[in-house]
Design an enzyme around this catalytic site. Structure first.
Site, PDB file in Angstrom:
ATOM      1  N   ARG A 287      37.578  86.062  41.043  1.00 23.00           N
ATOM      2  CA  ARG A 287      38.504  87.319  41.725  1.00 23.00           C
ATOM      3  C   ARG A 287      39.112  86.937  40.230  1.00 23.00           C
ATOM      4  O   ARG A 287      39.418  86.218  39.735  1.00 23.00           O
ATOM      5  CB  ARG A 287      38.898  85.759  42.412  1.00 23.00           C
ATOM      6  CG  ARG A 287      40.352  85.750  42.652  1.00 23.00           C
ATOM      7  CD  ARG A 287      40.194  83.945  43.705  1.00 23.00           C
ATOM      8  NE  ARG A 287      42.361  84.614  44.276  1.00 23.00           N
ATOM      9  CZ  ARG A 287      42.351  84.936  45.269  1.00 23.00           C
ATOM     10  NH1 ARG A 287      41.737  85.344  45.831  1.00 23.00           N
ATOM     11  NH2 ARG A 287      43.997  84.230  45.562  1.00 23.00           N
TER      12      ARG A 287
ATOM     13  N   HIS B 110      39.466  94.035  48.870  1.00 23.03           N
ATOM     14  CA  HIS B 110      39.604  92.537  49.418  1.00 23.03           C
ATOM     15  C   HIS B 110      37.942  92.106  50.067  1.00 23.03           C
ATOM     16  O   HIS B 110      38.570  91.976  52.012  1.00 23.03           O
ATOM     17  CB  HIS B 110      40.654  91.936  49.685  1.00 23.03           C
ATOM     18  CG  HIS B 110      40.720  89.892  49.119  1.00 23.03           C
ATOM     19  ND1 HIS B 110      39.512  89.059  49.742  1.00 23.03           N
ATOM     20  CD2 HIS B 110      41.581  88.898  49.702  1.00 23.03           C
ATOM     21  CE1 HIS B 110      40.060  87.601  49.873  1.00 23.03           C
ATOM     22  NE2 HIS B 110      41.279  87.731  50.170  1.00 23.03           N
TER      23      HIS B 110
ATOM     24  N   GLN C 182      38.311  89.156  52.948  1.00 23.66           N
ATOM     25  CA  GLN C 182      38.884  88.496  53.352  1.00 23.66           C
ATOM     26  C   GLN C 182      38.932  90.011  54.719  1.00 23.66           C
ATOM     27  O   GLN C 182      39.212  89.765  56.344  1.00 23.66           O
ATOM     28  CB  GLN C 182      40.527  89.278  53.089  1.00 23.66           C
ATOM     29  CG  GLN C 182      41.597  88.940  53.594  1.00 23.66           C
ATOM     30  CD  GLN C 182      41.685  87.282  54.326  1.00 23.66           C
ATOM     31  OE1 GLN C 182      41.869  86.561  53.599  1.00 23.66           O
ATOM     32  NE2 GLN C 182      41.456  87.544  55.507  1.00 23.66           N
TER      33      GLN C 182
ATOM     34  N   ASP D 104      51.057  91.951  55.019  1.00 25.48           N
ATOM     35  CA  ASP D 104      50.616  91.182  53.654  1.00 25.48           C
ATOM     36  C   ASP D 104      52.132  91.284  53.310  1.00 25.48           C
ATOM     37  O   ASP D 104      52.936  91.527  52.839  1.00 25.48           O
ATOM     38  CB  ASP D 104      49.456  91.717  52.967  1.00 25.48           C
ATOM     39  CG  ASP D 104      48.475  91.089  51.524  1.00 25.48           C
ATOM     40  OD1 ASP D 104      48.993  89.654  51.795  1.00 25.48           O
ATOM     41  OD2 ASP D 104      47.873  91.299  51.016  1.00 25.48           O
TER      42      ASP D 104
ATOM     43  N   CYS E 150      47.062  87.522  56.124  1.00 25.48           N
ATOM     44  CA  CYS E 150      45.852  86.799  54.702  1.00 25.48           C
ATOM     45  C   CYS E 150      46.312  85.712  54.161  1.00 25.48           C
ATOM     46  O   CYS E 150      45.283  84.851  54.265  1.00 25.48           O
ATOM     47  CB  CYS E 150      45.482  87.622  54.060  1.00 25.48           C
ATOM     48  SG  CYS E 150      46.263  88.905  52.664  1.00 25.48           S
TER      49      CYS E 150
ATOM     50  N   ARG F  72      37.060  81.791  57.571  1.00 26.97           N
ATOM     51  CA  ARG F  72      36.926  82.175  55.874  1.00 26.97           C
ATOM     52  C   ARG F  72      35.431  81.587  55.894  1.00 26.97           C
ATOM     53  O   ARG F  72      34.836  82.174  55.260  1.00 26.97           O
ATOM     54  CB  ARG F  72      38.084  82.304  54.759  1.00 26.97           C
ATOM     55  CG  ARG F  72      39.431  83.274  54.640  1.00 26.97           C
ATOM     56  CD  ARG F  72      38.900  84.377  54.475  1.00 26.97           C
ATOM     57  NE  ARG F  72      38.328  84.568  53.145  1.00 26.97           N
ATOM     58  CZ  ARG F  72      39.387  84.727  52.068  1.00 26.97           C
ATOM     59  NH1 ARG F  72      40.729  84.868  52.479  1.00 26.97           N
ATOM     60  NH2 ARG F  72      38.376  84.525  50.675  1.00 26.97           N
TER      61      ARG F  72
END
Length: 315
Positions: A112, A139, A142, A234, A274, A302
């Protein structure tokens, strides 16, 4: 042939860096594997026995870290967390040296990071799978989870109208990549200067032509949301852009997802985010906590989708 074996054979890469490494067929098989994992977790309890995963995190995390750690442990493996929030990847030690060391100890790397270029350098030097757990550009974990969640709600997402309202950021880029592969109808609404990267839009449109999907860009949220079956937003200011907060709040005025905007969507439309969300900023509390919100279904899934990713790349 098992779903795991089929998914592995369909891959064009041993890494997951952008999501574009996986074609439409591989993406579809991954969705099927995730569904089976969620329905029958005991079947996979020892599937990654003896496997060790390194987690390199330059950014804080709740959902990503917990779901990867729980995911591999629930399948018999283990994880080693490497905290890079104070010293970013490549600062203390050259990235190629990190890659060549880790490949001798662990079976895969989840990273990450701030810079996509750092992730790609890591992957190019490591002879083990590298998974993008978020970068400044993509991402993929996601977005794959998002479409898995939509399939749970609506069935196949081919032709489903998903409207993304906000910044054309990493999440937006990955929604374009995954959605185009699954034949979704993607509507992206951003203010001037915040549109997604032109090359990613172009690639998504090429893929969408093959899957009967569609990609449209808007600068008017109301027009984009009209008739949509899913409305997604987001944060307006991603990690690493904090100094632009005031500028972005001004630019995104009128792009908040609120009850008035959601009223323009289809009667059965859902709201997606998200997380973490900034309540009262990109979304109101009434929408985030309302009956249309499936944000915590996304968060739960997830775990299942990332277990499918780990099985595909590490087994």
């Amino acid at each position: 042939m098992t779903a795991t074996t089929l998914a592995t054979q369909l891959l064009m890469s041993s890494d997951l860096l952008t999501g574009a490494e996986w074609n439409a067929a591989a993406t579809r098989v991954l969705m099927q594997l995730a569904a089976d994992i969620k329905a029958r977790p005991d079947r996979y309890r020892g599937a990654l026995g003896g496997r060790v995963l390194a987690l390199i995190f330059e950014k804080p995390s709740l959902r990503t870290r917990v779901t990867f750690e729980v995911g591999i442990q629930s399948m018999g493996g283990s994880a080693v967390f490497l905290d890079h929030t104070q010293s970013h990847l490549g600062e203390r030690e050259a990235i190629p040296d990190v890659a060549r060391s880790l490949e001798r100890w662990v079976h895969g790397i989840v990273a990450r990071v701030f810079r996509q270029s750092a992730l790609e350098l890591l992957a190019s030097k490591a002879r083990i799978p590298v998974i993008n757990a978020l970068s400044d550009r993509y991402h993929p974990c996601q977005s794959l989870t998002d479409f898995f969640t939509l399939e749970e709600r609506f069935g196949a997402v081919r032709g489903l109208k998903l409207t993304y309202v906000g910044d054309g950021n990493n999440v937006c880029h990955s929604l374009l990549i995954a959605g185009a592969r699954l034949g979704a109808h993607l509507r992206i609404a951003t203010p001037a200067g915040y549109a997604p990267a032109v090359e990613i839009v172009a690639e998504a449109r090429r893929t969408a032509r093959e899957t009967k999907g569609k990609v449209e860009l808007f600068d008017n949220p109301a027009e984009a949301v009209a008739g949509a079956q899913a409305v997604y937003t987001d944060t307006w200011t991603s990690m690493g852009f904090e100094e632009e907060t005031a500028q972005r709040e001004a630019a995104f005025e009128g792009f908040q997802v609120n009850e008035k905007l959601m009223a323009l969507a289809a009667p059965d439309a859902v709201f997606m985010h998200c997380l973490p969300a900034h309540r009262g900023s990109e979304v109101t509390e009434e929408v985030l906590d309302g009956p249309r919100s499936i944000v915590f279904d996304q968060a739960e899934n997830r775990l299942h989708v990332q277990k499918a990713i780990l099985l595909t790349l590490l087994s």
